[in-house]
Design an enzyme around this catalytic site. Structure first.
Site, PDB file in Angstrom:
ATOM      1  N   HIS A   1       0.807  -1.226   0.000  1.00 43.72           N
ATOM      2  CA  HIS A   1       0.000   0.000   0.000  1.00 43.72           C
ATOM      3  C   HIS A   1       0.841   1.278   0.000  1.00 43.72           C
ATOM      4  O   HIS A   1       0.582   2.218   0.752  1.00 43.72           O
ATOM      5  CB  HIS A   1      -0.947   0.001   1.193  1.00 43.72           C
TER       6      HIS A   1
ATOM      7  N   HIS B   1      -9.601   2.269   1.168  1.00 45.73           N
ATOM      8  CA  HIS B   1      -9.560   1.030   1.961  1.00 45.73           C
ATOM      9  C   HIS B   1     -10.640   1.014   3.054  1.00 45.73           C
ATOM     10  O   HIS B   1     -10.401   0.548   4.166  1.00 45.73           O
ATOM     11  CB  HIS B   1      -8.173   0.861   2.591  1.00 45.73           C
ATOM     12  N   SER B   2     -11.827   1.500   2.725  1.00 47.66           N
ATOM     13  CA  SER B   2     -12.933   1.420   3.689  1.00 47.66           C
ATOM     14  C   SER B   2     -13.399  -0.024   3.850  1.00 47.66           C
ATOM     15  O   SER B   2     -13.424  -0.799   2.893  1.00 47.66           O
ATOM     16  CB  SER B   2     -14.110   2.277   3.222  1.00 47.66           C
TER      17      SER B   2
ATOM     18  N   GLU C   1     -11.650  -2.964  -2.873  1.00 48.33           N
ATOM     19  CA  GLU C   1     -10.517  -2.142  -3.307  1.00 48.33           C
ATOM     20  C   GLU C   1     -10.414  -2.140  -4.836  1.00 48.33           C
ATOM     21  O   GLU C   1      -9.666  -2.916  -5.421  1.00 48.33           O
ATOM     22  CB  GLU C   1      -9.227  -2.656  -2.672  1.00 48.33           C
TER      23      GLU C   1
END
Length: 344
Positions: A101, A175-176, A309
């Site tokens: 990430h 990235h919820s 995502e």
């Protein structure tokens, strides 16, 4: 429609975007982190459908990347390096030998310049940041603009725009962790999901793509027909087991005008549809969540939420045939993902 701006005790800014039908989005300038998406259920009860920490300080060193913007490259880069134009670029190793990430100073760590906006039928926040050449090991100075926009059609869109002054690698996402039960009443195991995809990417024991793109047919990854997540999570399939008893896999979307995926929680009556121009999506079912992570609603547990995502594949840095993350110098990166909330 309205946007409310608050300054938190630690100096971060929090923006609350509201529409006229009971939906609101809350986001921080730190990491662009979405802390709340408040949505009514079939009875009109408004509750938060994303995971959020009880204490804001927990976002600073967050192994889960709750609600954060992710870049320059979302996902895991094998061996923390890639080759481009005859050069080898060495990235931050923050996931064993791999880069995850965007590395140690990814987008989730940035204080973004944030500008709220309102217009007829829509409101939101525009986030901008300048990323210097070789930060995290990536070539090129990168200008980024990401817009969160909520409409009176109950649609929440994330617009991603970027441009680099050198050839580089970019794929951005959010990235919820969604949980449509509202305020994390239950895990997502009973959620029903449908993904418009015939292929997924095989992983090795370190959750790195092997380079193999697999057919979904006759596997737990065949989610073309609506399926309960629990069915896949409880599968004995080797790929489900190595990911920690759940999904953590990249799905390549079929080319279609239809929605890319849908998600439902029948008990609350909440439903979510996703449309994107991204080529695929990592479905992550919160396999590593545990009670050490204190949510606003109490301790987390395995499968408390799931991530959708939407992105290209970092496997393209080492393997052919994958949706590419490479971006040419001065070529605009323009991607959009729209989440439409409804009830059933």
């Amino acid at each position: 429609m309205e946007v409310i701006e608050k300054v938190l005790p630690n100096g971060w800014k929090k923006f609350i975007v509201k529409n006229d039908f009971g939906i609101s989005i809350s986001a921080l300038d730190y990491g662009g982190i979405i802390t709340e998406i408040n949505v009514p259920d079939r009875r009109g009860t408004v509750e938060n459908v994303v995971l959020s920490y009880k204490n804001y300080e927990d976002y600073i060193e967050d192994p889960n990347y709750f609600g954060a913007l992710i870049g320059r490259v979302a996902g895991r880069v094998d061996g923390s390096f890639f080759h481009l134009n005859g050069e080898t670029y060495v990235l931050d190793s923050n996931d064993g030998d791999n880069s995850l990430h965007g590395g140690n100073q990814g987008f989730h760590k940035k204080i973004w310049n944030a500008a709220p906006f309102q217009m007829t039928g829509a409101a939101g926040v525009e986030f901008t940041v300048e990323i210097p050449d070789l930060e995290g090991g990536y070539p090129g100075s990168l200008s980024v603009k990401i817009t969160y926009e909520l409409t009176n059609q109950n649609q929440f869109s994330i617009n991603y725009q970027a441009v680099s002054d050198q050839d580089t690698a970019v794929t951005l996402t959010n990235h919820s962790y969604f949980n449509l039960s509202g305020n994390v009443k239950r895990t997502v195991r009973d959620h029903k999901i449908k993904i418009n995809s015939n292929h997924y990417v095989e992983l090795d024991e370190n959750l790195i793509p092997t380079g193999e793109i697999k057919s979904n047919e006759s596997t737990p990854f065949d989610l073309n027909r609506e399926s309960t997540l629990q069915t896949g999570i409880e599968s004995s399939h080797q790929q489900i087991q190595l990911a920690g008893r759940g999904f953590d896999h990249y799905f390549i979307f079929n080319e279609t005008e239809e929605e890319n995926l849908s998600l439902k929680d029948e008990k609350s009556g909440r439903a979510l549809r996703v449309h994107t121009n991204q080529p695929g999506m990592v479905l992550y079912t919160g396999n590593n969540l545990n009670s050490d992570h204190l949510l606003e609603t109490g301790p987390a547990q395995k499968h408390s939420g799931l991530c959708l995502e939407t992105q290209a594949s970092p496997a393209s840095l080492h393997h052919g045939g994958f949706p590419s993350v490479f971006l040419k110098a001065n070529e605009p990166y323009e991607k959009k993902t729209t989440f439409t909330f409804a009830t059933i």
